[in-house]
Design a protein around this motif. Sequence first.
Motif, short mmCIF file in Angstrom:
data_model
loop_
_atom_site.label_atom_id
_atom_site.label_comp_id
_atom_site.label_asym_id
_atom_site.label_seq_id
_atom_site.Cartn_x
_atom_site.Cartn_y
_atom_site.Cartn_z
N ILE A 294 -8.62 50.57 -0.56
CA ILE A 294 -8.87 51.63 0.40
C ILE A 294 -9.87 52.66 -0.14
O ILE A 294 -10.79 53.07 0.57
CB ILE A 294 -7.55 52.32 0.80
N PHE A 295 -9.72 53.08 -1.38
CA PHE A 295 -10.46 54.24 -1.86
C PHE A 295 -11.68 53.94 -2.74
O PHE A 295 -12.47 54.84 -2.97
CB PHE A 295 -9.52 55.18 -2.63
N TRP A 296 -11.85 52.72 -3.24
CA TRP A 296 -13.00 52.44 -4.09
C TRP A 296 -14.22 52.19 -3.22
O TRP A 296 -14.31 51.21 -2.50
CB TRP A 296 -12.71 51.24 -4.97
N LYS A 297 -15.18 53.12 -3.30
CA LYS A 297 -16.34 53.07 -2.39
C LYS A 297 -17.30 51.93 -2.72
O LYS A 297 -17.76 51.22 -1.84
CB LYS A 297 -17.10 54.41 -2.45
N SER A 298 -17.64 51.75 -3.98
CA SER A 298 -18.64 50.73 -4.34
C SER A 298 -17.96 49.49 -4.89
O SER A 298 -18.24 49.02 -5.99
CB SER A 298 -19.61 51.30 -5.38
N MET A 299 -17.08 48.92 -4.09
CA MET A 299 -16.33 47.74 -4.51
C MET A 299 -17.26 46.54 -4.58
O MET A 299 -18.11 46.34 -3.72
CB MET A 299 -15.21 47.48 -3.51
N ILE B 246 -16.72 43.53 -4.01
CA ILE B 246 -16.44 42.52 -2.99
C ILE B 246 -17.10 42.96 -1.69
O ILE B 246 -16.87 44.06 -1.22
CB ILE B 246 -14.91 42.36 -2.80
N LEU B 247 -17.91 42.08 -1.13
CA LEU B 247 -18.58 42.40 0.13
C LEU B 247 -17.59 42.22 1.28
O LEU B 247 -17.22 41.11 1.62
CB LEU B 247 -19.80 41.51 0.33
N MET B 248 -17.17 43.35 1.83
CA MET B 248 -16.19 43.34 2.90
C MET B 248 -16.47 44.55 3.78
O MET B 248 -16.78 45.62 3.27
CB MET B 248 -14.80 43.44 2.27
N ASP B 249 -16.37 44.38 5.08
CA ASP B 249 -16.55 45.50 5.99
C ASP B 249 -15.48 46.56 5.72
O ASP B 249 -14.35 46.25 5.33
CB ASP B 249 -16.44 45.00 7.43
N PHE B 250 -15.84 47.83 5.91
CA PHE B 250 -14.94 48.93 5.57
C PHE B 250 -13.62 48.84 6.34
O PHE B 250 -12.55 49.07 5.78
CB PHE B 250 -15.63 50.27 5.82
N ASN B 251 -13.68 48.50 7.63
CA ASN B 251 -12.45 48.40 8.43
C ASN B 251 -11.53 47.31 7.91
O ASN B 251 -10.30 47.47 7.89
CB ASN B 251 -12.79 48.14 9.90
#
Length: 76
Positions: A38-43, A45-50
């Motif tokens: 939820i909170f790691w902005k620059s993760m 893993i390429l995944m849409d925020f929702n």
Amino acid sequence: MLNNSIKEFQKKSLKERFLFVMGMAIFLAYLILGLVFIFWKSMPILMDFNYRIAFGVLLIVYAFIRFFRIFNSNNE
């Protein structure tokens, strides 16, 4: 109240205490992993925020389900 809980915990066998501690560790792992999603902005893993929010919430809900199962089995 706390002394009674400690005495009850000490009455458990070594196997039951080990499984309780491992269950709590797995609960914390799922909880932290959900918060990371939820909170790691620059993760990396390429995944849409929702989808990241939905997956993080799902992991946190699963962590609490595991916690209540461990808590209920510990009371028996």
